[in-house]
Scaffold this active site. Structure first.
Site, PDB file in Angstrom:
ATOM      1  N   THR A   8       0.873  -1.188   0.000  1.00 31.90           N
ATOM      2  CA  THR A   8       0.000   0.000   0.000  1.00 31.90           C
ATOM      3  C   THR A   8       0.905   1.232   0.000  1.00 31.90           C
ATOM      4  O   THR A   8       1.961   1.248   0.637  1.00 31.90           O
ATOM      5  CB  THR A   8      -0.941   0.026   1.225  1.00 31.90           C
ATOM      6  OG1 THR A   8      -0.176   0.194   2.423  1.00 31.90           O
ATOM      7  CG2 THR A   8      -1.764  -1.255   1.334  1.00 31.90           C
ATOM      8  N   GLY A   9       0.490   2.246  -0.767  1.00 29.65           N
ATOM      9  CA  GLY A   9       1.348   3.424  -0.883  1.00 29.65           C
ATOM     10  C   GLY A   9       2.649   3.072  -1.591  1.00 29.65           C
ATOM     11  O   GLY A   9       3.728   3.461  -1.159  1.00 29.65           O
ATOM     12  N   GLY A  10       2.508   2.366  -2.695  1.00 26.38           N
ATOM     13  CA  GLY A  10       3.710   1.931  -3.431  1.00 26.38           C
ATOM     14  C   GLY A  10       4.096   2.867  -4.552  1.00 26.38           C
ATOM     15  O   GLY A  10       4.913   2.506  -5.401  1.00 26.38           O
ATOM     16  N   ILE A  14       9.531   5.019   0.026  1.00 21.30           N
ATOM     17  CA  ILE A  14       9.884   3.673   0.513  1.00 21.30           C
ATOM     18  C   ILE A  14       9.095   2.590  -0.238  1.00 21.30           C
ATOM     19  O   ILE A  14       9.657   1.575  -0.657  1.00 21.30           O
ATOM     20  CB  ILE A  14       9.635   3.578   2.041  1.00 21.30           C
ATOM     21  CG1 ILE A  14      10.595   4.511   2.797  1.00 21.30           C
ATOM     22  CG2 ILE A  14       9.789   2.134   2.532  1.00 21.30           C
ATOM     23  CD1 ILE A  14      10.319   4.657   4.294  1.00 21.30           C
ATOM     24  N   GLY A  15       7.811   2.804  -0.407  1.00 20.88           N
ATOM     25  CA  GLY A  15       6.973   1.805  -1.082  1.00 20.88           C
ATOM     26  C   GLY A  15       7.428   1.543  -2.500  1.00 20.88           C
ATOM     27  O   GLY A  15       7.511   0.380  -2.946  1.00 20.88           O
ATOM     28  N   TYR A 146       1.228  11.801  14.700  1.00 21.49           N
ATOM     29  CA  TYR A 146       1.944  10.809  13.884  1.00 21.49           C
ATOM     30  C   TYR A 146       2.487   9.702  14.782  1.00 21.49           C
ATOM     31  O   TYR A 146       2.331   8.511  14.499  1.00 21.49           O
ATOM     32  CB  TYR A 146       3.071  11.524  13.131  1.00 21.49           C
ATOM     33  CG  TYR A 146       3.912  10.630  12.240  1.00 21.49           C
ATOM     34  CD1 TYR A 146       3.412  10.130  11.050  1.00 21.49           C
ATOM     35  CD2 TYR A 146       5.233  10.308  12.585  1.00 21.49           C
ATOM     36  CE1 TYR A 146       4.196   9.321  10.217  1.00 21.49           C
ATOM     37  CE2 TYR A 146       6.021   9.510  11.768  1.00 21.49           C
ATOM     38  CZ  TYR A 146       5.496   9.019  10.582  1.00 21.49           C
ATOM     39  OH  TYR A 146       6.276   8.219   9.770  1.00 21.49           O
TER      40      TYR A 146
HETATM   41  N1  LIG Z   1      10.507   8.859   5.160  1.00 19.43           N
HETATM   42  C1  LIG Z   1      10.699   8.700   6.463  1.00 19.43           C
HETATM   43  O1  LIG Z   1      11.520   9.372   7.090  1.00 19.43           O
HETATM   44  C2  LIG Z   1       9.910   7.631   7.214  1.00 19.43           C
HETATM   45  C3  LIG Z   1      10.402   7.208   8.454  1.00 19.43           C
HETATM   46  C4  LIG Z   1       9.685   6.247   9.164  1.00 19.43           C
HETATM   47  C5  LIG Z   1       8.516   5.730   8.631  1.00 19.43           C
HETATM   48  N2  LIG Z   1       8.070   6.171   7.422  1.00 19.43           N
HETATM   49  C6  LIG Z   1       6.813   5.607   6.924  1.00 19.43           C
HETATM   50  O2  LIG Z   1       7.026   5.014   5.671  1.00 19.43           O
HETATM   51  C7  LIG Z   1       5.815   5.036   4.916  1.00 19.43           C
HETATM   52  C8  LIG Z   1       6.118   5.559   3.530  1.00 19.43           C
HETATM   53  O3  LIG Z   1       6.621   6.875   3.666  1.00 19.43           O
HETATM   54  P1  LIG Z   1       7.532   7.577   2.551  1.00 19.43           P
HETATM   55  O4  LIG Z   1       8.597   8.281   3.256  1.00 19.43           O
HETATM   56  O5  LIG Z   1       7.850   6.636   1.470  1.00 19.43           O
HETATM   57  O6  LIG Z   1       6.485   8.709   2.054  1.00 19.43           O
HETATM   58  P2  LIG Z   1       5.954   9.107   0.621  1.00 19.43           P
HETATM   59  O7  LIG Z   1       7.061   9.156  -0.351  1.00 19.43           O
HETATM   60  O8  LIG Z   1       5.134  10.330   0.852  1.00 19.43           O
HETATM   61  O9  LIG Z   1       4.989   7.891   0.221  1.00 19.43           O
HETATM   62  C9  LIG Z   1       3.763   7.717   0.842  1.00 19.43           C
HETATM   63  C10 LIG Z   1       2.942   6.744   0.028  1.00 19.43           C
HETATM   64  O10 LIG Z   1       1.702   6.523   0.724  1.00 19.43           O
HETATM   65  C11 LIG Z   1       0.646   6.778  -0.164  1.00 19.43           C
HETATM   66  N3  LIG Z   1      -0.541   7.249   0.542  1.00 19.43           N
HETATM   67  C12 LIG Z   1      -0.660   8.282   1.405  1.00 19.43           C
HETATM   68  N4  LIG Z   1      -1.916   8.384   1.812  1.00 19.43           N
HETATM   69  C13 LIG Z   1      -2.605   7.390   1.205  1.00 19.43           C
HETATM   70  C14 LIG Z   1      -3.948   6.969   1.214  1.00 19.43           C
HETATM   71  N5  LIG Z   1      -4.888   7.610   1.943  1.00 19.43           N
HETATM   72  N6  LIG Z   1      -4.304   5.886   0.474  1.00 19.43           N
HETATM   73  C15 LIG Z   1      -3.390   5.250  -0.282  1.00 19.43           C
HETATM   74  N7  LIG Z   1      -2.109   5.601  -0.339  1.00 19.43           N
HETATM   75  C16 LIG Z   1      -1.731   6.664   0.389  1.00 19.43           C
HETATM   76  C17 LIG Z   1       1.177   7.815  -1.137  1.00 19.43           C
HETATM   77  O11 LIG Z   1       0.381   7.822  -2.299  1.00 19.43           O
HETATM   78  P3  LIG Z   1      -0.021   9.206  -3.014  1.00 19.43           P
HETATM   79  O12 LIG Z   1       1.215   9.727  -3.614  1.00 19.43           O
HETATM   80  O13 LIG Z   1      -1.051   8.820  -3.995  1.00 19.43           O
HETATM   81  O14 LIG Z   1      -0.537  10.095  -1.904  1.00 19.43           O
HETATM   82  C18 LIG Z   1       2.582   7.280  -1.353  1.00 19.43           C
HETATM   83  O15 LIG Z   1       2.566   6.219  -2.267  1.00 19.43           O
HETATM   84  C19 LIG Z   1       4.839   5.894   5.716  1.00 19.43           C
HETATM   85  O16 LIG Z   1       3.956   5.058   6.430  1.00 19.43           O
HETATM   86  C20 LIG Z   1       5.741   6.645   6.677  1.00 19.43           C
HETATM   87  O17 LIG Z   1       5.076   6.995   7.862  1.00 19.43           O
HETATM   88  C21 LIG Z   1       8.738   7.105   6.698  1.00 19.43           C
END
Ligand SMILES: NC(=O)c1ccc[n+]([C@@H]2O[C@H](COP(=O)([O-])OP(=O)(O)OC[C@H]3O[C@@H](n4cnc5c(N)ncnc54)[C@H](OP(=O)(O)O)[C@@H]3O)[C@@H](O)[C@H]2O)c1
Length: 244
Positions: A8-10, A14-15, A146
């Protein structure tokens, strides 16, 4: 036989990096996102080797439709990466009801019901991996909701590992440190604050650099693979040692 994995969120960060790594390692990958253009771009980056669906993880109706579509096309899946998430930087006193509801709605409620609704199409054995964060055990300002959303997500892993054991479903956790991804820009932080954050974690990290999304991918692959078959409720902190 190739394993079917849903991320999910790929479509970003990270995804997306995990999707690429799993495809390169012979998995069949299904990604979701809520933004049409981002999904289109992600599938392009993945050279159309993944299947993508628009699905808002905070909508129970969308999750039902997603599960139905995946069931028709793939019958069953072997792994689920609960990764979709948002972060809105806000001090505790400035956190609005809207930020609270959005964050809990996507990061916790959405994750909760995604797991519940995927159970009928999860194979025996199968692996669910939750993407949480180091904020669960180390305090960072401007992250109260968060932090609560990720702590809530971690808290159910134990219970699910007990309840779903007869179905051969195991649940483990990846807890990433600050990882350079589009999430920072979407958080509402300005460019200077983002630069400061990334510089701080580069300079203070034992690995001498900021984490990249692709650093998470091999850890996810391990938790999805049969090499981790005996792990339950294990949390792997992927932070380059920044919280030591
Ligand atoms: N980056 C960090 O520092 C970090 C650290 C710890 C944990 N995380 C966790 O890692 C995960 C991914 O984060 P990331 O850093 O890769 O962020 P990102 O680049 O913003 O990616 C987030 C992904 O989630 C999707 N998403 C958000 N809301 C959604 C919804 N309502 N339904 C379906 N998809 C949704 C986005 O899709 P859209 O583009 O369509 O919105 C995107 O594919 C998150 O859970 C975040 O909390 C991140």
């Amino acid at each position: 036989m190739q394993k079917n994995i849903v991320i999910t969120g790929g479509t970003s960060g990270i995804g997306l990096a995990c999707a690429k790594y799993l495809i390169d390692n012979q998995y069949t990958v299904i990604i979701t996102g809520r933004t049409e253009l981002n999904l289109k771009n992600a599938l392009k980056v993945l050279e159309n080797k993944a299947t993508g669906y628009i699905s808002d993880t905070s909508s129970l109706e969308d999750i039902d439709i997603l599960v139905e579509k995946i069931k028709i096309r793939f019958k069953k899946i072997d792994g689920l990466f609960i990764n979709a998430g948002i972060f809105k930087a806000a001090g505790f006193e400035d956190t609005t009801e809207n930020i609270f509801d959005q964050t809990m709605g996507i990061n916790f409620k959405g994750a909760f019901f995604t797991i519940q609704k995927f159970i009928p199409i999860l194979n025996n054995p199968s692996s669910i991996v939750l993407n949480t964060s180091i904020v669960v055990f180390k305090a960072f300002k401007n992250t109260s909701v968060y932090t609560a959303s990720k702590a809530a997500l971690e808290s159910i892993a134990k219970v699910l590992n007990i309840e779903l054991t007869q179905k051969g479903i195991r649940i483990n956790i990846i807890s990433p440190g600050v990882t350079e991804s589009p999430i920072q820009k979407k958080s509402g932080m300005d460019d200077n604050a983002i630069d400061d954050l990334l510089r701080h974690f580069s300079e203070t990290s034992p690995i001498g650099r900021i984490l990249q999304p692709k650093d998470i991918a091999p850890i996810l692959e391990f938790l999805l693979s049969k090499n981790s078959l005996v792990l339950r409720n294990e949390k792997i902190i992927v932070d380059g040692g920044t919280t030591l």
